[in-house]
Structure formats: structure tokens, C-alpha cells
Design a protein around this motif. Structure first.
Motif, PDB file in Angstrom:
ATOM      1  N   TYR A 195       0.821  -1.209   0.000  1.00 26.16           N
ATOM      2  CA  TYR A 195       0.000   0.000   0.000  1.00 26.16           C
ATOM      3  C   TYR A 195       0.860   1.266   0.000  1.00 26.16           C
ATOM      4  CZ  TYR A 195      -4.351  -2.480   1.123  1.00 26.16           C
ATOM      5  OH  TYR A 195      -5.468  -3.280   1.089  1.00 26.16           O
ATOM      6  N   SER A 196       0.216   2.355  -0.333  1.00 25.44           N
ATOM      7  CA  SER A 196       0.736   3.680  -0.020  1.00 25.44           C
ATOM      8  C   SER A 196      -0.113   4.249   1.108  1.00 25.44           C
ATOM      9  CB  SER A 196       0.664   4.605  -1.232  1.00 25.44           C
ATOM     10  OG  SER A 196       1.660   4.303  -2.165  1.00 25.44           O
ATOM     11  N   VAL A 197       0.544   4.957   1.998  1.00 24.24           N
ATOM     12  CA  VAL A 197      -0.138   5.664   3.076  1.00 24.24           C
ATOM     13  C   VAL A 197       0.110   7.150   2.876  1.00 24.24           C
ATOM     14  CG1 VAL A 197      -0.220   6.069   5.571  1.00 24.24           C
ATOM     15  CG2 VAL A 197       0.052   3.741   4.678  1.00 24.24           C
TER      16      VAL A 197
ATOM     17  N   CYS B 299      -5.465  10.676   7.582  1.00 22.88           N
ATOM     18  CA  CYS B 299      -4.559   9.636   7.126  1.00 22.88           C
ATOM     19  C   CYS B 299      -5.344   8.643   6.273  1.00 22.88           C
ATOM     20  CB  CYS B 299      -3.946   8.930   8.340  1.00 22.88           C
ATOM     21  SG  CYS B 299      -2.806   7.620   7.921  1.00 22.88           S
ATOM     22  N   VAL B 300      -4.765   8.247   5.142  1.00 26.00           N
ATOM     23  CA  VAL B 300      -5.449   7.344   4.216  1.00 26.00           C
ATOM     24  C   VAL B 300      -4.491   6.271   3.733  1.00 26.00           C
ATOM     25  CG1 VAL B 300      -7.020   9.168   3.430  1.00 26.00           C
ATOM     26  CG2 VAL B 300      -4.899   8.734   2.182  1.00 26.00           C
ATOM     27  N   ALA B 301      -5.060   5.217   3.168  1.00 28.68           N
ATOM     28  CA  ALA B 301      -4.243   4.158   2.577  1.00 28.68           C
ATOM     29  C   ALA B 301      -4.980   3.530   1.406  1.00 28.68           C
ATOM     30  CB  ALA B 301      -3.916   3.094   3.618  1.00 28.68           C
ATOM     31  N   ARG B 302      -4.177   3.142   0.427  1.00 30.07           N
ATOM     32  CA  ARG B 302      -4.742   2.487  -0.750  1.00 30.07           C
ATOM     33  C   ARG B 302      -3.621   1.705  -1.415  1.00 30.07           C
ATOM     34  NH1 ARG B 302      -8.828   4.202  -5.430  1.00 30.07           N
ATOM     35  NH2 ARG B 302      -7.948   2.918  -7.098  1.00 30.07           N
ATOM     36  N   ARG B 303      -3.958   0.603  -2.051  1.00 31.01           N
ATOM     37  CA  ARG B 303      -2.967  -0.208  -2.738  1.00 31.01           C
ATOM     38  C   ARG B 303      -2.683   0.424  -4.095  1.00 31.01           C
ATOM     39  NH1 ARG B 303      -4.440  -6.211  -2.640  1.00 31.01           N
ATOM     40  NH2 ARG B 303      -3.495  -6.139  -0.578  1.00 31.01           N
ATOM     41  N   THR B 304      -1.792   1.400  -4.089  1.00 33.45           N
ATOM     42  CA  THR B 304      -1.432   2.114  -5.302  1.00 33.45           C
ATOM     43  C   THR B 304      -0.104   2.829  -5.063  1.00 33.45           C
ATOM     44  OG1 THR B 304      -2.260   3.658  -6.967  1.00 33.45           O
ATOM     45  CG2 THR B 304      -2.589   4.285  -4.672  1.00 33.45           C
ATOM     46  N   ALA B 305       0.462   3.398  -6.131  1.00 33.11           N
ATOM     47  CA  ALA B 305       1.704   4.158  -5.989  1.00 33.11           C
ATOM     48  C   ALA B 305       1.416   5.536  -5.401  1.00 33.11           C
ATOM     49  CB  ALA B 305       2.365   4.304  -7.352  1.00 33.11           C
ATOM     50  N   PRO B 306       2.401   6.120  -4.733  1.00 30.26           N
ATOM     51  CA  PRO B 306       2.178   7.450  -4.145  1.00 30.26           C
ATOM     52  C   PRO B 306       1.734   8.493  -5.173  1.00 30.26           C
ATOM     53  CG  PRO B 306       4.184   6.485  -3.270  1.00 30.26           C
ATOM     54  CD  PRO B 306       3.723   5.576  -4.359  1.00 30.26           C
ATOM     55  N   GLN B 307       2.345   8.475  -6.342  1.00 30.15           N
ATOM     56  CA  GLN B 307       1.978   9.455  -7.369  1.00 30.15           C
ATOM     57  C   GLN B 307       0.533   9.275  -7.820  1.00 30.15           C
ATOM     58  OE1 GLN B 307       4.651   7.551  -7.305  1.00 30.15           O
ATOM     59  NE2 GLN B 307       6.469   8.777  -7.679  1.00 30.15           N
ATOM     60  N   THR B 308       0.088   8.041  -7.885  1.00 35.67           N
ATOM     61  CA  THR B 308      -1.298   7.771  -8.268  1.00 35.67           C
ATOM     62  C   THR B 308      -2.246   8.241  -7.177  1.00 35.67           C
ATOM     63  OG1 THR B 308      -0.574   5.871  -9.564  1.00 35.67           O
ATOM     64  CG2 THR B 308      -2.917   5.991  -8.992  1.00 35.67           C
TER      65      THR B 308
ATOM     66  N   TYR C  74     -10.225  11.758  -2.570  1.00 37.63           N
ATOM     67  CA  TYR C  74     -10.234  11.223  -1.212  1.00 37.63           C
ATOM     68  C   TYR C  74     -11.257  10.104  -1.050  1.00 37.63           C
ATOM     69  CZ  TYR C  74     -11.206  11.259   3.837  1.00 37.63           C
ATOM     70  OH  TYR C  74     -11.410  10.903   5.145  1.00 37.63           O
ATOM     71  N   SER C  75     -12.370  10.218  -1.726  1.00 35.00           N
ATOM     72  CA  SER C  75     -13.449   9.241  -1.570  1.00 35.00           C
ATOM     73  C   SER C  75     -13.053   7.856  -2.064  1.00 35.00           C
ATOM     74  CB  SER C  75     -14.705   9.709  -2.309  1.00 35.00           C
ATOM     75  OG  SER C  75     -14.435   9.855  -3.689  1.00 35.00           O
ATOM     76  N   THR C  76     -11.996   7.768  -2.869  1.00 31.06           N
ATOM     77  CA  THR C  76     -11.576   6.473  -3.406  1.00 31.06           C
ATOM     78  C   THR C  76     -10.515   5.788  -2.541  1.00 31.06           C
ATOM     79  OG1 THR C  76      -9.793   7.355  -4.797  1.00 31.06           O
ATOM     80  CG2 THR C  76     -12.015   7.327  -5.730  1.00 31.06           C
ATOM     81  N   MET C  77     -10.099   6.423  -1.458  1.00 26.09           N
ATOM     82  CA  MET C  77      -9.106   5.805  -0.588  1.00 26.09           C
ATOM     83  C   MET C  77      -9.751   4.621   0.141  1.00 26.09           C
ATOM     84  SD  MET C  77      -6.391   7.491  -1.173  1.00 26.09           S
ATOM     85  CE  MET C  77      -6.928   7.882  -2.836  1.00 26.09           C
ATOM     86  N   THR C  78      -9.054   3.493   0.162  1.00 33.65           N
ATOM     87  CA  THR C  78      -9.594   2.276   0.739  1.00 33.65           C
ATOM     88  C   THR C  78      -9.811   2.405   2.247  1.00 33.65           C
ATOM     89  OG1 THR C  78      -8.376   1.026  -0.941  1.00 33.65           O
ATOM     90  CG2 THR C  78      -9.279  -0.217   0.924  1.00 33.65           C
TER      91      THR C  78
END
Length: 126
Positions: free
Chosen positions: A31-33, A95-104, A110-114
Motif C-alpha cells: 500500500y501507499s499511506v 490519514c489514508v491508505a490504498r494499494r497504489t503508488a504514491p503518485q497515483t 479522497y473518496s476512493t481511498m480504501t
């Protein structure tokens, strides 16, 4: 999964603050945080993100050179060191997290953050 953000407060312009985000650790290795912020009456805006693996970070232009995102491996905590704070940095920081690259992450809403933690208030007085 809960992301616990802390460290906000009331400071004067030019001061520093360090926000903390506790993460589950190895479960987030792909993930990226990162951090988004929301000023009163405005949308959530991307601030900074880093890959939990340590492979890369990304910042919004408004904070580049003043904010640094980094991770403590022992505590699985992601920090946002904020220096030379300005009144326009006043916002609730999430604070958010999502399985993606930081640039992405920086290009996604924000609503798409896992995972999205509760916010912490940062107020910068002039």
C-alpha cells in the motif's frame, strides 16, 4: 483496519508540527499511506503519500519543501513532519491508505481511498 491519526494542534505561522498515523504494518506492505486535508467549507485535498515499502513518496506542490512524510519501521507509524507552517495549512488532516503508488494516490479523490482514518485538526495562526 483502523488508521489512527494524531498530533494536530494550534501553532503560529513558521512553527512545526508532526502528525502520526499508526498502520497495521506488514499487512500494508503493498500500500501507499498518505494524508489529505480539508479546510473549512472546502473539498479534501491531497497533501503527501509514501509507499509503505519505502519505494517512493509524492507531495503536492503547496507543501513540497516544507513537509516530509516518512515511516518508522519499528512502530509501523507513518509521520508527516510539517515545517514552516502557514495559515493556509489550517485544515483537518486525514490519514489514508490504498494499494497504489504514491503518485497515483496524489491524483485520486479522497473518496476512493480504501482506508480513511479520523482527522486531526491543525490550526495555524498568523
Amino acid at each position: 483496519v483502523q488508521l489512527q491519526a494524531s498530533g494536530g494542534g494550534l501553532v503560529q505561522a513558521g512553527d512545526s508540527l508532526k502528525l502520526s498515523c499508526a498502520t497495521p504494518g506488514r499487512a500494508f506492505i503493498t500500500y501507499s499511506v498518505g494524508w489529505f486535508r480539508q479546510a473549512p467549507g472546502k473539498e479534501h485535498v491531497f497533501v503527501a503519500a509514501m509507499a509503505v515499502s519505502g519505494r517512493g513518496s509524492y507531495y503536492s506542490d503547496s507543501v513540497k519543501g516544507r513537509f516530509t512524510i516518512f515511516k518508522d519501521n519499528d512502530s509501523n507509524t507513518v509521520y508527516l513532519q510539517m515545517n514552516n507552517l502557514k495559515p493556509e495549512d489550517t485544515a483537518v488532516y486525514f490519514c489514508v491508505a490504498r494499494r497504489t503508488a504514491p503518485q497515483t494516490m496524489g491524483r485520486l479523490p479522497y473518496s476512493t481511498m480504501t482506508y480513511r482514518g479520523k482527522g486531526t485538526q491543525v490550526t495555524v495562526s498568523s
